[in-house]
Design an enzyme around this catalytic site. Structure first.
Site, PDB file in Angstrom:
ATOM      1  N   ASP A  63      11.311  12.684   9.947  1.00  0.00           N
ATOM      2  CA  ASP A  63       9.893  12.030  10.170  1.00  0.00           C
ATOM      3  C   ASP A  63       8.844  13.204  10.245  1.00  0.00           C
ATOM      4  OD1 ASP A  63       7.899  10.591  10.927  1.00  0.00           O
ATOM      5  OD2 ASP A  63       8.513   9.710  12.689  1.00  0.00           O
ATOM      6  N   ASN A  90       2.371  14.501   1.409  1.00  0.00           N
ATOM      7  CA  ASN A  90       2.533  13.325   0.511  1.00  0.00           C
ATOM      8  C   ASN A  90       3.101  12.132   0.869  1.00  0.00           C
ATOM      9  OD1 ASN A  90       2.592  12.484  -2.501  1.00  0.00           O
ATOM     10  ND2 ASN A  90       4.824  12.427  -1.863  1.00  0.00           N
ATOM     11  N   TYR A 154      -3.463   0.002   5.564  1.00  0.00           N
ATOM     12  CA  TYR A 154      -3.322   1.024   4.272  1.00  0.00           C
ATOM     13  C   TYR A 154      -4.826   1.551   3.971  1.00  0.00           C
ATOM     14  CZ  TYR A 154      -2.057   3.317  -0.174  1.00  0.00           C
ATOM     15  OH  TYR A 154      -1.691   4.255  -1.299  1.00  0.00           O
ATOM     16  N   THR A 189       5.584   3.697  -8.678  1.00  0.00           N
ATOM     17  CA  THR A 189       6.582   3.953  -7.645  1.00  0.00           C
ATOM     18  C   THR A 189       6.713   2.657  -6.670  1.00  0.00           C
ATOM     19  OG1 THR A 189       4.879   4.624  -6.073  1.00  0.00           O
ATOM     20  CG2 THR A 189       5.650   6.353  -7.573  1.00  0.00           C
TER      21      THR A 189
END
Length: 269
Positions: A63, A90, A154, A189
């Site tokens: 993590d 990333n 997000y 992705t």
């Protein structure tokens, strides 16, 4: 920065943009430590890289929002290759949708999308300042410059990632620390749909908003754009040129832009 001969850490490297960055870095002569929460994915990427270029990659599962795990990555890089030259923050998570997002959703998005960057910088930047060179690459999102329809967790956390990258550049840019912030829209992705089947209308609208706003790029296309931008040490990396246009419209007339976003949201229903 010329990445040939450099030592890089890439988080979220078990697939998607992270794996593509690892491919591009090794192809350009760098050596990499790859991290991901899922051991099988990141180990597979490292094995593929080492088969093609022996001794080029080390894989570590963990993590990367935790300080002790980031310390482990840095130590592995130093032991295997030498001091870390470049850190690609990333790894990312999508999070919950609408106001139904739980406290746990909000905390996860903040920890992975923002605090993982902060904790890595704490560990690396002082050494880079002392050496006079280092590079921090933050993967944020167009949602961090604009706003993604659907997911508040997000959008808000990616705004935080952009803001932290800006702060790093302002504070340490004259001390040898280069900073870039990657803000793509649609990339082919798992992140595009959260890596799981779309189960409700809000998720469907969120995914459609991204794919309708601009073309969906392949991860290797994005990685190539990132490395080209790093050569010039450009701060803002926009694989989708439309984002610059949208950002200009937003900053030019925020009320008009918000009204337009509401109309766009309604058109996706």
């Amino acid at each position: 920065m010329d990445i040939n001969g450099k030592v890089a850490v890439v988080t979220g490297a078990g697939g998607g943009i992270g794996a593509a960055l690892a491919d591009a870095l090794v192809a350009g002569g760098a050596r990499v430590v790859l991290a991901d929460l899922k051991a099988d994915g990141v180990e597979s990427v490292a094995a593929r890289l080492n088969e093609a270029t022996p001794g080029s990659a080390v894989a570590i599962a963990g993590d990367v929002s935790r300080t002790d795990q980031i310390e482990k990555l840095i130590a592995a890089a130093e032991e295997s290759f030498g001091p870390v030259d470049v850190y690609f923050a990333n790894a990312g998570v999508g999070g919950g949708v609408d106001l139904e997002a739980s406290e746990e959703d909000w905390d996860l998005a903040h920890q992975v999308n923002v605090m993982a960057h902060v904790r890595a910088a704490r560990l690396l930047v002082p050494g880079w300042v002392e050496r006079g060179q280092g590079y921090f690459v933050s993967t944020a999102s167009a949602a961090g410059l604009l706003t993604q329809i659907g997911s508040a967790t997000y959008s808000v956390s990616k705004h935080g990632a952009v803001a932290f990258a800006e702060w790093l550049s302002i504070t340490y840019g004259d001390q040898g620390v280069a900073v870039s912030c990657l803000c793509p829209m649609g990339v082919n992705t798992d992140m595009l749909t959260g890596g799981a089947p779309i189960t409700n209308e809000t998720q469907r609208r969120a995914a459609q908003a991204v794919t309708d706003a601009g073309g969906v790029l392949e991860a290797d296309e994005v990685a190539a754009i990132v490395l080209r931008a790093m050569e010039a040490e450009e701060f803002l990396i926009l694989p989708h040129p439309e984002v610059k246009v949208f950002q200009s419209r937003k900053s030019g007339d925020i009320d008009r832009w918000l009204a337009g976003m509401r109309r766009y949201q309604a058109s996706l229903a």
